[in-house]
Design an enzyme around this catalytic site. Structure first.
Site, PDB file in Angstrom:
ATOM      1  N   TYR A  70      20.371  55.208  51.361  1.00  0.00           N
ATOM      2  CA  TYR A  70      20.956  55.446  52.687  1.00  0.00           C
ATOM      3  C   TYR A  70      20.796  56.855  53.235  1.00  0.00           C
ATOM      4  O   TYR A  70      20.693  57.051  54.434  1.00  0.00           O
ATOM      5  CB  TYR A  70      22.463  55.142  52.656  1.00  0.00           C
ATOM      6  CG  TYR A  70      22.789  53.714  52.325  1.00  0.00           C
ATOM      7  CD1 TYR A  70      22.219  52.671  53.053  1.00  0.00           C
ATOM      8  CD2 TYR A  70      23.664  53.400  51.294  1.00  0.00           C
ATOM      9  CE1 TYR A  70      22.524  51.355  52.753  1.00  0.00           C
ATOM     10  CE2 TYR A  70      23.972  52.086  50.988  1.00  0.00           C
ATOM     11  CZ  TYR A  70      23.399  51.066  51.712  1.00  0.00           C
ATOM     12  OH  TYR A  70      23.697  49.776  51.414  1.00  0.00           O
ATOM     13  N   HIS A 107      14.253  52.982  56.893  1.00  0.00           N
ATOM     14  CA  HIS A 107      14.774  53.109  58.260  1.00  0.00           C
ATOM     15  C   HIS A 107      14.057  54.283  58.918  1.00  0.00           C
ATOM     16  O   HIS A 107      13.850  55.318  58.282  1.00  0.00           O
ATOM     17  CB  HIS A 107      16.266  53.389  58.240  1.00  0.00           C
ATOM     18  CG  HIS A 107      17.082  52.183  57.897  1.00  0.00           C
ATOM     19  ND1 HIS A 107      18.449  52.194  57.879  1.00  0.00           N
ATOM     20  CD2 HIS A 107      16.710  50.920  57.570  1.00  0.00           C
ATOM     21  CE1 HIS A 107      18.892  50.997  57.548  1.00  0.00           C
ATOM     22  NE2 HIS A 107      17.867  50.208  57.345  1.00  0.00           N
ATOM     23  N   GLU A 143      11.218  50.420  59.369  1.00  0.00           N
ATOM     24  CA  GLU A 143      12.129  49.404  59.913  1.00  0.00           C
ATOM     25  C   GLU A 143      12.690  49.850  61.260  1.00  0.00           C
ATOM     26  O   GLU A 143      13.204  50.966  61.392  1.00  0.00           O
ATOM     27  CB  GLU A 143      13.286  49.154  58.929  1.00  0.00           C
ATOM     28  CG  GLU A 143      14.297  48.132  59.475  1.00  0.00           C
ATOM     29  CD  GLU A 143      15.375  47.747  58.468  1.00  0.00           C
ATOM     30  OE1 GLU A 143      15.322  48.197  57.310  1.00  0.00           O
ATOM     31  OE2 GLU A 143      16.271  46.985  58.874  1.00  0.00           O
TER      32      GLU A 143
HETATM   33 ZN    ZN Z   1      21.160  47.023  59.908  1.00  0.00          ZN
HETATM   34 MN    MN Z   2      17.427  48.535  56.522  1.00  0.00          MN
HETATM   35 MN    MN Z   3      17.486  45.651  57.712  1.00  0.00          MN
END
Ligand code: ZN
Ligand code: MN
Ligand code: MN
Length: 282
Positions: A70, A107, A143
């Protein structure tokens, strides 16, 4: 065969993720290769890697996906946090390669108020530095984001702009998250909206670059910019929306991975059941 699975836990050992995916009847699955909540990763032990690879082979999984932890933000405009994020991306790619994983989903990140152009440039630099440092068959997948304030890569032209700056296009692709698409304002809950979204994606990014689909319903409304996942059929995309999505000719062949909540309503078994029914009924 449809590749349908979920993000499963590695708690206990990485090899146990294979058993968890199997028990759920997944035909593909996603993992974190380590605890996603910190910056530090313990080195993978040879026995750990061998056990995972053995069980995966026995179970016959053709495609296994990893997700970045994260904290890293490869779009960061700040030198120190960007540097730390690149280090983490490179480390993860190395771990994925050791484990024989196929894709590493990342991400795209946040420009933290320094502007979209800056964010795009930072992501591309991060990817270029990573792929030049780590030799890997495992592809990095960017993503799409949910349109949160300062987010980079919530909209297709931004993803295109990143890919244009990447030195080796073969090593990078895209993962689309249905919740993020909807929250960003792409109305994929209705057929015409899905068609429009996919043709925009194809024109801008190119469907060839799309390698994985994250299947999540959205707790937030269209254009809400909220990254809040919901059980399939219980959010604003809805069952009818997902019926069209999972059966779409451009999507059906992709690995589809659930990242839905595990709560009083149920875990992945519930959502997998819904998606299987939607695939079957079509
Ligand atoms: Zn999400
Ligand atoms: Mn993700
Ligand atoms: Mn996702």
């Amino acid at each position: 065969m449809v590749l349908l699975g979920a993000h499963v836990s590695i708690s206990g050992s990485i090899a146990l993720s294979v058993d968890r995916a199997r028990e759920l009847g997944c035909t593909t699955f996603q993992i974190f290769t380590r605890n996603p909540r910190g910056w530090i990763s313990k080195k993978l032990k040879d026995e750990e890697v061998e056990e995972f690879v053995r069980r995966r082979r026995e179970a016959g999984y053709e495609v296994v996906v990893a997700h970045m932890p994260y904290l890293p933000n490869v779009a960061s405009p700040e030198a120190l946090s960007w540097r730390r994020s690149v280090k983490s991306l490179a480390e993860e790619l190395q771990r994925c390669e050791m484990l024989g994983l196929d894709y590493l989903v990342c991400h795209i990140g946040s420009h933290m108020g320094k502007g979209i152009e800056r964010g795009i440039a930072q992501v591309a630099r991060a990817v270029n530095e990573t792929i030049s440092r780590v030799e890997a068959k495992c592809m990095i997948l960017l993503e799409n984001m949910a349109g949160q304030k300062n987010s980079v890569g919530s909209y297709f032209p931004q993803i295109r702009a990143i890919l244009d700056k990447v030195d080796d296009q073969k090593r990078v692709g895209v993962c689309l998250d249905t919740c993020h698409l909807y929250a960003a304002g792409y109305d994929i809950s209705v057929k015409e909206g899905l068609e429009k979204t996919l043709s925009e994606f194809d024109e801008s990014v190119g469907l060839k670059a799309l390698k994985v689909l994250h299947l999540n319903d959205s707790r937030g409304k269209l254009g809400s910019h909220l990254d809040r996942h919901e059980h399939i059929g219980r959010g604003y995309i809805g069952e009818e929306g997902f019926r069209v999505i999972v059966n779409h000719k451009s999507l059906r062949g992709l690995p589809m991975i659930l990242e839905t909540p595990q709560d009083e309503y149920g875990g992945y078994e519930v959502d997998l059941e819904v998606v299987r029914r939607l695939l079957h009924d079509a």
